[in-house]
Design a protein around this motif. Structure first.
Motif, PDB file in Angstrom:
ATOM      1  N   ALA A 239       0.718  -1.325  -0.256  1.00  0.00           N
ATOM      2  CA  ALA A 239       0.050   0.093   0.059  1.00  0.00           C
ATOM      3  C   ALA A 239       0.893   1.275  -0.003  1.00  0.00           C
ATOM      4  CB  ALA A 239      -0.814   0.052   1.371  1.00  0.00           C
ATOM      5  N   GLN A 240       2.090   1.152   0.344  1.00  0.00           N
ATOM      6  CA  GLN A 240       2.977   2.323   0.359  1.00  0.00           C
ATOM      7  C   GLN A 240       3.383   3.011  -1.198  1.00  0.00           C
ATOM      8  OE1 GLN A 240       7.222   1.876   1.428  1.00  0.00           O
ATOM      9  NE2 GLN A 240       6.749  -0.439   1.637  1.00  0.00           N
ATOM     10  N   TYR A 241       2.934   1.791  -1.998  1.00  0.00           N
ATOM     11  CA  TYR A 241       3.416   2.488  -3.509  1.00  0.00           C
ATOM     12  C   TYR A 241       2.199   2.995  -4.031  1.00  0.00           C
ATOM     13  CZ  TYR A 241       7.631  -0.409  -2.200  1.00  0.00           C
ATOM     14  OH  TYR A 241       8.480  -0.849  -1.504  1.00  0.00           O
ATOM     15  N   GLY A 242       0.910   2.788  -3.611  1.00  0.00           N
ATOM     16  CA  GLY A 242      -0.318   3.270  -4.372  1.00  0.00           C
ATOM     17  C   GLY A 242      -1.460   3.014  -3.729  1.00  0.00           C
ATOM     18  N   THR A 243      -2.515   2.897  -4.542  1.00  0.00           N
ATOM     19  CA  THR A 243      -3.952   2.630  -3.783  1.00  0.00           C
ATOM     20  C   THR A 243      -4.170   1.129  -4.179  1.00  0.00           C
ATOM     21  OG1 THR A 243      -4.767   4.654  -3.977  1.00  0.00           O
ATOM     22  CG2 THR A 243      -6.601   3.012  -4.003  1.00  0.00           C
ATOM     23  N   VAL A 244      -4.433   0.281  -3.321  1.00  0.00           N
ATOM     24  CA  VAL A 244      -4.516  -1.191  -3.651  1.00  0.00           C
ATOM     25  C   VAL A 244      -6.123  -1.274  -4.056  1.00  0.00           C
ATOM     26  CG1 VAL A 244      -5.091  -3.504  -2.642  1.00  0.00           C
ATOM     27  CG2 VAL A 244      -3.020  -2.053  -1.907  1.00  0.00           C
ATOM     28  N   CYS A 245      -6.528  -1.589  -5.167  1.00  0.00           N
ATOM     29  CA  CYS A 245      -7.591  -1.768  -5.896  1.00  0.00           C
ATOM     30  C   CYS A 245      -8.154  -3.141  -5.852  1.00  0.00           C
ATOM     31  CB  CYS A 245      -7.500  -1.294  -7.437  1.00  0.00           C
ATOM     32  SG  CYS A 245      -6.956   0.271  -7.680  1.00  0.00           S
TER      33      CYS A 245
END
Length: 289
Positions: A239-245
């Protein structure tokens, strides 16, 4: 036919539910998407005459809809999300009652039979509504909105409570009857508008922040959606790299769908954006107006 919102605003005390909506709608299906509190229901209630705006007005072909009065209401069909029905009525009695309110007479029986058949309610029509399931009641609300063949159709969560088969059937019906109608469909289920909406109108904090075809909005996210497989113990770090979809368990590990403008520093592959990605991009935790 042209429906226009002119600087429509609505205030409840200190709260601005709508902050100046300017929209022009012509025949077609429009999906109204946004989080709770975005102003979607307020906008629909102003269109249907249930609320008066604090500022601005709505016109149909240049004529103010409030001034048009009954002439506008006869061209409008409304399917509310709330199931405010008469439990002692049968389905047929309820539809006859709604037809009488619309001033229908000669054509009422034919239209009623058509609506009941298309919404798979014919067998239940003679039974009291209090014994109906929530999904059946929702379909009855949709049926009454279609009785008088309106030019403008306002649908608030029309597939709420429906099973997958019924949801597909209702979507297909809406797409089929749209034709020369203006259909405004408010939903949280993006699949309900993915294939039938001419345009999506994205609302947040009382503003229409974006509009475009589903395909165009998806294309804007090309190169920002990634798929990667990680070990279960790595999942909290992704999750630190973006939005988990999306997350799904695979034989080789956990498959993660990630929304990120930059390629994550992990083995990954680009994925095709979909409308859920669009929703999370505009309304997720990191979204801004």
């Amino acid at each position: 036919m042209e429906l226009q919102f002119h600087d429509v605003a609505k205030r409840y005390g200190a709260k601005e539910a709508l902050r100046g909506i300017d929209l022009t709608l012509t025949p077609g299906v429009y999906g109204l998407l946004g989080p709770n509190g975005a102003g979607k229901s307020t906008l629909m209630n102003i269109l249907t005459g249930n609320l008066r705006p604090t500022r601005g007005h709505v016109t149909l072909d240049g004529e103010d809809t409030v001034s048009m009065g009954e002439a506008f209401r006869r061209r409008l069909g409304y399917c509310p999300q709330q199931q405010a029905l008469y439990p002692g009525f049968t389905g047929e009695q309820f539809l006859y009652y709604m037809a009488s309110l619309q001033g229908m007479s000669r054509d009422a029986k034919r239209r009623m039979d058509w609506a009941l058949e298309r919404l798979d309610l014919t067998e239940a029509a003679g039974r009291p509504i209090h014994g109906w399931s929530g999904g059946m009641k929702q379909r009855l609300l949709l049926a009454q909105s279609l009785l008088h063949d309106p030019d403008i159709l306002v649908l608030d969560e029309p597939t709420a409570g429906l099973d997958p088969r019924q949801r597909v059937a209702v979507r297909n019906l809406i797409g089929e009857i749209a034709g020369e109608k203006i259909v405004l469909l408010c939903t949280h289920v993006v699949q309900d508008v993915e294939f039938i909406a001419r345009e999506l109108i994205l609302m947040n904090q009382g503003l229409a922040i974006r509009r475009g075809s589903p395909h165009a909005l998806e294309q804007e996210l090309e190169g920002q959606v990634w798929e990667l497989t990680v070990a279960e113990e790595q999942l909290p770090d992704v999750a630190q790299y973006g939005t988990v979809c999306g997350v799904s368990r695979q034989q080789e590990g956990i498959l993660v769908r990630l929304l990120s403008a930059a390629k994550p520093p992990l083995p990954c592959a680009p994925a095709r954006p979909d409308l859920e990605d669009v929703y999370l991009f505009h309304f997720g935790e990191g979204a801004t107006l």
